[in-house]
Enzyme design. Structure first.
Site, mmCIF file in Angstrom:
data_model
loop_
_atom_site.group_PDB
_atom_site.id
_atom_site.type_symbol
_atom_site.label_atom_id
_atom_site.label_comp_id
_atom_site.label_asym_id
_atom_site.label_seq_id
_atom_site.Cartn_x
_atom_site.Cartn_y
_atom_site.Cartn_z
ATOM 1 N N HIS A 61 0.848 -1.207 0.000
ATOM 2 C CA HIS A 61 0.000 0.000 0.000
ATOM 3 C C HIS A 61 0.873 1.242 0.000
ATOM 4 C CE1 HIS A 61 1.132 -0.392 4.209
ATOM 5 N NE2 HIS A 61 0.875 0.913 4.333
ATOM 6 N N ASP A 63 0.710 5.245 1.783
ATOM 7 C CA ASP A 63 0.009 5.910 2.879
ATOM 8 C C ASP A 63 -0.724 7.140 2.342
ATOM 9 O OD1 ASP A 63 0.993 4.000 4.591
ATOM 10 O OD2 ASP A 63 2.628 5.247 5.353
ATOM 11 N N HIS A 117 4.803 0.145 0.052
ATOM 12 C CA HIS A 117 5.502 -0.673 1.045
ATOM 13 C C HIS A 117 4.591 -1.777 1.570
ATOM 14 C CE1 HIS A 117 3.681 2.824 3.023
ATOM 15 N NE2 HIS A 117 3.595 2.119 4.139
ATOM 16 N N ARG A 127 6.220 -9.121 15.671
ATOM 17 C CA ARG A 127 6.901 -7.863 15.356
ATOM 18 C C ARG A 127 5.995 -6.699 15.742
ATOM 19 N NH1 ARG A 127 6.536 -4.314 10.854
ATOM 20 N NH2 ARG A 127 8.513 -3.270 10.392
#
Ligand SMILES: O=C(O)CCC(=O)C(=O)O
Ligand SMILES: [Fe+2]
Length: 181
Positions: A61, A63, A117, A127
């Site tokens: 996607h 941002d 990203h 994570r």
């Protein structure tokens, strides 16, 4: 947390102003239009996933903001798309990552690119990451700076609405290409 937000908010605005100056745009645009009520922090948790990398931690996607300041832990998994290849952004201690968002791409008339990203989940370890999103008020008009604009003038409200409509209708974001002239 509040103190941390203030620090990262100031950093994001400073960075945006510096990037604007690098375009020859001396402006208070970001300080004037990026209101605290619209900027937000997202805390992401990615559980360990045995099906990685077939299953993403976070889908590819861009941002929908001006810029994002990201902190990732030591596990790794963040990748950015560069020249058609996914590049690992390996964790470095005490390092923040700055991602250009869709609004900066439009505002800079395509000089700064909104980076695609994604996150590959780790098979063994969970994570964590924390992202701060620099966003303007809904009424803010995003207008390409420079000659021969690539993008239509649009408000942040229109952009958000379009993203939401596309996600509902097509199951994914279409993004800035909706606003090309
Ligand atoms: O977890 C990461 O490293 C990326 C998070 C991200 O891209 C987002 O929250 O939009
Ligand atoms: Fe993101």
């Amino acid at each position: 947390m509040k103190q941390c937000t203030t620090i990262v908010a100031n950093l994001a605005e400073e960075l945006a102003e510096i990037l604007a100056e690098m375009l020859g745009q001396k402006s208070n645009f970001f300080k004037e239009n990026c209101v605290p009520s619209m900027c937000y922090i997202r805390m992401n948790r990615y559980p360990a996933c045995p099906f990685s990398p077939q299953v993403f931690g976070l889908m590819p996607h861009t941002d929908s903001d001006f810029l994002t300041i990201l902190h990732q832990d030591h596990v790794g998994g963040l990748q950015v798309l560069k020249d058609g290849k996914w590049i690992d952004i390996n964790p470095k201690q005490d390092t923040l990552i700055v991602l250009i968002g869709d609004l900066f791409q439009a505002w800079s008339n395509g000089v700064y690119k909104s980076v695609e990203h994604r996150v590959i989940a780790n098979k063994q370890f969970e994570r964590f990451s924390t992202a701060y999103f620099l966003c303007p008020s809904y009424e803010t008009m995003i207008e390409s700076r420079g000659e021969s604009s690539v993008y239509k003038r649009f408000s942040f409200r229109e952009f958000r609405q379009q993203v939401q409509d596309d996600v509902k209708r097509y199951g994914h974001k279409i993004g800035l290409s909706r606003f090309i002239l």
